[in-house]
Design a protein around this motif. Structure first.
Motif, mmCIF file in Angstrom:
data_model
loop_
_atom_site.group_PDB
_atom_site.id
_atom_site.type_symbol
_atom_site.label_atom_id
_atom_site.label_comp_id
_atom_site.label_asym_id
_atom_site.label_seq_id
_atom_site.Cartn_x
_atom_site.Cartn_y
_atom_site.Cartn_z
ATOM 1 N N THR A 21 0.864 -1.170 0.000
ATOM 2 C CA THR A 21 0.000 0.000 0.000
ATOM 3 C C THR A 21 0.911 1.233 0.000
ATOM 4 N N GLN A 22 0.314 2.387 -0.116
ATOM 5 C CA GLN A 22 1.111 3.607 -0.126
ATOM 6 C C GLN A 22 1.817 3.796 1.222
ATOM 7 N N ALA A 23 1.206 3.345 2.294
ATOM 8 C CA ALA A 23 1.797 3.495 3.622
ATOM 9 C C ALA A 23 3.015 2.585 3.828
ATOM 10 N N MET A 25 5.044 1.506 1.267
ATOM 11 C CA MET A 25 5.914 1.562 0.088
ATOM 12 C C MET A 25 7.386 1.718 0.463
#
Length: 57
Positions: A21-23, A25
């Motif tokens: 997820t973006q968190a 990355m």
């Protein structure tokens, strides 16, 4: 056999990268870098081992 294990490891790394997820990355990028370093070390050790075996034949 080594090739099969390397292919499985690469496929697993790609699957893991797709689940980021973006968190997460940043952690994923670091983990992928460690994966590449470990893979390079395994290849280096295999080549060194092959060279040593060829000296004794």
């Amino acid at each position: 056999m080594h090739i099969v294990l390397i292919v499985i490891a690469i496929l697993t790394a790609i699957a893991g990268a797709l689940m980021l997820t973006q968190a997460t990355m940043g952690v994923g990028v670091i983990a992928f870098g460690i994966f590449l370093a470990a893979l390079a070390r395994v290849v280096q050790a295999e080549r060194h081992h092959s060279q040593l075996l060829n000296r004794f034949e």
